[in-house]
Enzyme design. Structure first.
Site, PDB file in Angstrom:
ATOM      1  N   ASP A 117       0.821  -1.212   0.000  1.00  0.00           N
ATOM      2  CA  ASP A 117       0.000   0.000   0.000  1.00  0.00           C
ATOM      3  C   ASP A 117       0.856   1.263   0.000  1.00  0.00           C
ATOM      4  O   ASP A 117       2.020   1.248   0.402  1.00  0.00           O
ATOM      5  CB  ASP A 117      -0.881   0.044   1.259  1.00  0.00           C
ATOM      6  CG  ASP A 117      -2.051  -0.914   1.198  1.00  0.00           C
ATOM      7  OD1 ASP A 117      -2.098  -1.766   0.280  1.00  0.00           O
ATOM      8  OD2 ASP A 117      -2.921  -0.821   2.080  1.00  0.00           O
ATOM      9  N   ASP A 118       0.230   2.355  -0.419  1.00  0.00           N
ATOM     10  CA  ASP A 118       0.700   3.737  -0.209  1.00  0.00           C
ATOM     11  C   ASP A 118       1.822   4.193  -1.132  1.00  0.00           C
ATOM     12  O   ASP A 118       2.244   5.344  -1.048  1.00  0.00           O
ATOM     13  CB  ASP A 118       1.151   3.973   1.246  1.00  0.00           C
ATOM     14  CG  ASP A 118       0.028   3.769   2.243  1.00  0.00           C
ATOM     15  OD1 ASP A 118      -1.117   3.536   1.809  1.00  0.00           O
ATOM     16  OD2 ASP A 118       0.296   3.830   3.460  1.00  0.00           O
ATOM     17  N   HIS A 131      -5.569   2.462  -4.608  1.00  0.00           N
ATOM     18  CA  HIS A 131      -5.652   2.676  -3.160  1.00  0.00           C
ATOM     19  C   HIS A 131      -6.147   4.102  -2.903  1.00  0.00           C
ATOM     20  O   HIS A 131      -5.861   4.692  -1.862  1.00  0.00           O
ATOM     21  CB  HIS A 131      -4.286   2.442  -2.510  1.00  0.00           C
ATOM     22  CG  HIS A 131      -4.315   2.362  -1.009  1.00  0.00           C
ATOM     23  ND1 HIS A 131      -5.322   1.758  -0.306  1.00  0.00           N
ATOM     24  CD2 HIS A 131      -3.441   2.830  -0.069  1.00  0.00           C
ATOM     25  CE1 HIS A 131      -5.068   1.840   0.993  1.00  0.00           C
ATOM     26  NE2 HIS A 131      -3.941   2.503   1.165  1.00  0.00           N
ATOM     27  N   HIS A 136      -4.577   9.448   0.867  1.00  0.00           N
ATOM     28  CA  HIS A 136      -4.872   8.506   1.956  1.00  0.00           C
ATOM     29  C   HIS A 136      -5.865   9.114   2.949  1.00  0.00           C
ATOM     30  O   HIS A 136      -5.488   9.561   4.031  1.00  0.00           O
ATOM     31  CB  HIS A 136      -3.579   8.104   2.661  1.00  0.00           C
ATOM     32  CG  HIS A 136      -3.625   6.738   3.255  1.00  0.00           C
ATOM     33  ND1 HIS A 136      -4.189   6.484   4.484  1.00  0.00           N
ATOM     34  CD2 HIS A 136      -3.209   5.539   2.782  1.00  0.00           C
ATOM     35  CE1 HIS A 136      -4.097   5.197   4.742  1.00  0.00           C
ATOM     36  NE2 HIS A 136      -3.512   4.605   3.720  1.00  0.00           N
ATOM     37  N   TYR A 162      -6.773   2.673   5.251  1.00  0.00           N
ATOM     38  CA  TYR A 162      -6.926   2.122   6.608  1.00  0.00           C
ATOM     39  C   TYR A 162      -7.789   0.854   6.624  1.00  0.00           C
ATOM     40  O   TYR A 162      -8.063   0.311   7.687  1.00  0.00           O
ATOM     41  CB  TYR A 162      -7.541   3.156   7.582  1.00  0.00           C
ATOM     42  CG  TYR A 162      -6.861   4.488   7.557  1.00  0.00           C
ATOM     43  CD1 TYR A 162      -5.615   4.677   8.171  1.00  0.00           C
ATOM     44  CD2 TYR A 162      -7.444   5.576   6.912  1.00  0.00           C
ATOM     45  CE1 TYR A 162      -4.975   5.906   8.140  1.00  0.00           C
ATOM     46  CE2 TYR A 162      -6.808   6.810   6.875  1.00  0.00           C
ATOM     47  CZ  TYR A 162      -5.576   6.970   7.488  1.00  0.00           C
ATOM     48  OH  TYR A 162      -4.941   8.199   7.440  1.00  0.00           O
ATOM     49  N   HIS A 172       3.869  -2.165   3.041  1.00  0.00           N
ATOM     50  CA  HIS A 172       3.901  -0.813   2.480  1.00  0.00           C
ATOM     51  C   HIS A 172       5.250  -0.606   1.802  1.00  0.00           C
ATOM     52  O   HIS A 172       6.291  -0.775   2.453  1.00  0.00           O
ATOM     53  CB  HIS A 172       3.693   0.234   3.574  1.00  0.00           C
ATOM     54  CG  HIS A 172       2.380   0.103   4.280  1.00  0.00           C
ATOM     55  ND1 HIS A 172       2.160  -0.852   5.252  1.00  0.00           N
ATOM     56  CD2 HIS A 172       1.219   0.788   4.132  1.00  0.00           C
ATOM     57  CE1 HIS A 172       0.906  -0.745   5.679  1.00  0.00           C
ATOM     58  NE2 HIS A 172       0.322   0.236   5.026  1.00  0.00           N
TER      59      HIS A 172
END
Length: 198
Positions: free
Chosen positions: A8-9, A58, A62, A99, A152
């Site tokens: 992720d991210d 994603h 965020h 999240y 991540h």
């Protein structure tokens, strides 16, 4: 024994290290990318896609989707999916909410857009510990067939851990596949608006 490692991210400067490890070990993973980072790192996204990795939404930034309006949620998803498709040529039909948070409102938007949601079953909390040895230990101790591992690709410690995790998982007989392949093998066609995590 199939499993899916997801990141992720990203993308970030550390994504290249993970791609190098994957290339050396002939493995694939799924990258849940941030739309706001796509332009800066489009070369990494293209490389990952050409290697057979999956590039998934994603969202643009965020932000907790449960705190946004349906209109803003839709904008995040559509813009990110479009930006990914311009590089990879593929339109993703799944996403991971920031999240891992979702509610009935998020489900409705996803359903309307024909998108399924994916979370995880193994979480080494690499974002919290930022410790290469701990990330390695948690994954290797907890993983089992069919798991979706959350990582991540924005941390140097995670990238370094993957240089050990990936070859060692393969040595133990695990096959690294994309999360879409893993889920479709288990569930068949994925249902829009539904959350999957293993």
């Amino acid at each position: 024994m199939k499993i899916a490692i997801t990141f992720d991210d990203g993308p970030s400067v550390h994504t290249t290290c993970i791609l190098n490890t994957l290339q050396q070990n002939e493995g694939v993973v799924s990258f849940f990318v941030m739309g706001s980072k796509i332009e800066e790192h489009k070369g990494k996204i293209y490389r990952a896609s050409q290697m057979g990795c999956e590039i998934i939404c994603h969202t643009w930034e965020h932000v907790d989707f449960t705190k946004l309006s349906k209109r803003v949620i839709k904008k995040h998803l559509v813009n990110t999916i479009s930006a990914i498709a311009k590089i990879t040529g593929d339109v993703t039909h799944i996403f991971r909410p920031p999240y891992g948070n979702f509610d009935e409102k998020v489900e409705k938007v996803a359903r309307k857009l024909g998108l399924s949601m994916v979370n995880w079953s193994v979480d080494p909390k690499d974002w919290e510990c930022k410790d290469e040895d701990m990330v390695y230990s948690i994954i290797m101790n907890e993983v089992k067939e069919g798991d979706i591992i959350l990582c991540h690709d924005i941390y140097d410690s995670t990238a370094k851990a993957m240089s050990r995790v990936i070859p060692d998982l393969i040595a133990q007989g695990y096959e690294l596949v994309t999360v879409s392949e893993l889920l479709r093998e288990k569930y068949g066609e994925l249902e829009p608006g539904r959350m999957y995590w293993d």
